[in-house]
Motif scaffolding. Sequence first.
Motif, short mmCIF file in Angstrom:
data_model
loop_
_atom_site.label_atom_id
_atom_site.label_comp_id
_atom_site.label_asym_id
_atom_site.label_seq_id
_atom_site.Cartn_x
_atom_site.Cartn_y
_atom_site.Cartn_z
N PHE A 39 0.81 -1.21 0.00
CA PHE A 39 0.00 0.00 0.00
C PHE A 39 0.85 1.28 0.00
O PHE A 39 0.59 2.24 0.73
N TYR A 40 1.89 1.27 -0.82
CA TYR A 40 2.62 2.51 -1.07
C TYR A 40 1.67 3.52 -1.71
O TYR A 40 0.74 3.15 -2.44
N LEU A 41 1.85 4.80 -1.44
CA LEU A 41 0.95 5.81 -2.00
C LEU A 41 1.08 5.89 -3.51
O LEU A 41 0.10 6.11 -4.22
N THR B 33 -9.70 -8.28 -1.33
CA THR B 33 -9.33 -7.02 -0.67
C THR B 33 -8.38 -6.26 -1.60
O THR B 33 -7.19 -6.17 -1.37
N ASP B 34 -8.94 -5.68 -2.66
CA ASP B 34 -8.12 -5.08 -3.70
C ASP B 34 -8.32 -3.57 -3.83
O ASP B 34 -8.08 -2.98 -4.88
N SER B 35 -8.74 -2.93 -2.72
CA SER B 35 -8.93 -1.48 -2.75
C SER B 35 -8.95 -0.96 -1.32
O SER B 35 -9.09 -1.73 -0.36
N PRO B 36 -8.84 0.35 -1.14
CA PRO B 36 -8.94 0.91 0.21
C PRO B 36 -10.30 0.68 0.86
O PRO B 36 -10.43 0.78 2.08
N ALA B 37 -11.29 0.33 0.06
CA ALA B 37 -12.62 0.06 0.62
C ALA B 37 -12.68 -1.28 1.32
O ALA B 37 -13.52 -1.49 2.21
#
Length: 786
Positions: free
Chosen positions: A198-200, A697-701
């Motif tokens: 989860f690097y920006l 789990t492939d997004s910030p959601a």
Amino acid sequence: MNRPERSPDQPSQQELAERFRAGIASGVGRPLKHESADKHVSGTALYVDDRLEFANQLHVCARLSEHAHARILRIDTSPCYEFPGVAIAITSRDVPGELDIGAVAPGDPLLADGIVQYAGQMVLAVAAADPEIARQAAQAALIDYEVLEPLLDVEEALRRGELVRDSHRQQRGDADAALAGAPHRLQGRLRVGGQEHFYLETQVCAVLPSEDGGMLVYSSTQNPTEIQSLVAKVLGVPMHQVAVDMRRMGGGFGGKETQAAGPACLCAVVALLTGRPAKMRLSRADDMRTTGKRHPFLIDYDVGFDEQGVLQGIDIQLLANCGFSPDLSGAIVDRAMFHADNAYYLGGARVTGHRCRTNLASNTAFRGFGGPQGMLGIEEVMERIARHLGLDPLEVRKRNYYGAAPRNVTHYYQTVEHNLLAELTAQLEASCDYRARRAAIRAFNAASPVLKKGLALTPVKFGISFTSSFLNQAGALLHIYTDGSIHLNHGGTEMGQGLHTKVAQVVAETLQVDMARIHISATHTEKVPNTSPTAASSGSDLNGKAAQNAALIIRQRLVAFAATHFEVDPDQVEFGNGQVRVGERYLSFDELIALAYVGQVSLSSTGFYATPGVHYDREQARGRPFYYYAFGVSCSEVLVDTLTGEYKVLRTDILHDVGDSLNPAIDIGQIEGGFIQGMGWLTCEELVWDAQGRLLTDSPATYKIPAVGDLPADLRVQLVANRGNPQDTVFHSKAVGEPPFMHGISVWCALKDALASLADYRVHAELDAPATPERVLWAAERLRHA
């Protein structure tokens, strides 16, 4: 050029002498802010995606496999060309050179070749003038699959012998006899989840073709030389045809050590085949689907101990879920094995590591590089022993710490030297008021049937060096110009951790000049070749030492010149605060540089450093894989709602050993960030795949990293003061990138402590990682019925 003359407005000898004695304000040991901090907060720092686009540039988008395991029967790219602006659609057959881009061993095709081995694998790529058109065109390609059964479970992989590399064993003494003769014996199992980087800044690269088939590559990578090598291989050209430029990354954490190669190589192939510049930036969802994570582990243990909780013998099995290819799993599992002891003398010990192949994305480097998974297993053992004997877990930990000979030799036969664990534990135990808080928490829990508090103080012993010994080397390039300004380049990469700042401070200290006159340029393979990746917490150790050596070479030249020019002994030449004392005379640094240039002194030098004495014999499973150890301790307190599983981290105290700090401000920032990331791994960051091997789990959601509200309301970080490093590191500093990550273990242990109170601290809380609220809730339910 005529000899420089002294300007009438230059400082007097007395003024120069006063400045000399004042000392510089920006060398090592000063808490300077990050060299790009102002650019970071103002949004003016340039990342790869911020670069101006090249004329006629193409955007590349890959089509990802929707199956975890399938045979490719047919690919038809003709529908891709129906979209306006599409320049080319490529498959594995279009790669002009080598298809495999495996980092250490083969197994990673740039594009799937005949078979797909995980959901998210790149199958084909489309290049178009517009990135959205490229995405739509890639999705329009026709692909026929024969779907195969995926292998997703590590135990099943081990049963089938599906390994990316042979299993490895380390052993000291007779573990079986020690276990059989121990007064107490326990067996257990712990499942440890992976972690998304989860690097920006997602994976991104831009490639500009040059004459004669060459490429200039702008890549967000921790490993420019590997990008250079792999791009050359897929193009079928020598490495001197490829140059890699890397100014900064928007985070890496290990995720850009090997996995930046795919986008870079795809862009290079497109650039070669079309003659046009090419750029690829992955969307967040594509990045999370196609890249590997921290390795999930399954840990089995069999431990024997006495009435005091002191280990007599142990057998530890580490099963790592490596995904479909080797990547760096060999070295990662090795490090997990090296850290399966953490801070403790294991007695008769056997540690076995299995590198299991599954149909998931190839898992890869992540901060700690396997060390955190290995440490978590032994900390589980300490907790389990404490509950079995009715002891405070801290007492069990202290009784098992490495100590005097013979209890100072690891299971891989490295002696634990200069051990600070007992001292640091005593210091933190006192400063965080552990005993009084432990008593207060027990009283609180006795009176509170639902809300429970937990407290844990845990240690960290982390080995510093690449476990692949040949990587322990670095180079630097230093120029001093005739106006006294300094250009510095080194092989390390900047990903927000402050490496450039520290290395510049090392040069400033060595030459006794202000940081303002030093400029660090982008890491570039044409300036410093054959670089090691910026990883293993070795960025400052290796590159700082290489830059120091380059500065010392020039300084020695200047000393020799000044001594000859002014007819004094070399030991009468001293540097201080931008001034130089030559006998009784004082010159400014600029004056000496101008004189040295006229005197035909070389003002440019390369520097090189290789860590001495590091080795490991795999056949004998013994050696000295680490140059030194970094130590630390942390204490965390939590509050758990046992009816919902929700919890808060109330307070964390960290005491951490950084040797003689190069930059205390940056080191404290690294410790805070590492702790929070480690806490996230063990609490809220949960990776979930469905039965077909697709990442859900492939997004910030759907994937939760720690937010501000998850942090301890009270976070106290203290550096161990003035302890230095007994090894000859750069200014006796210690690495600080990875070791603090493991302080997050204290939060996980505190949660288990809170849960154990439900059974009067006599029953161990079975809690796999990450300890999500759901897992905490079910653990609480089990303990209520224990």
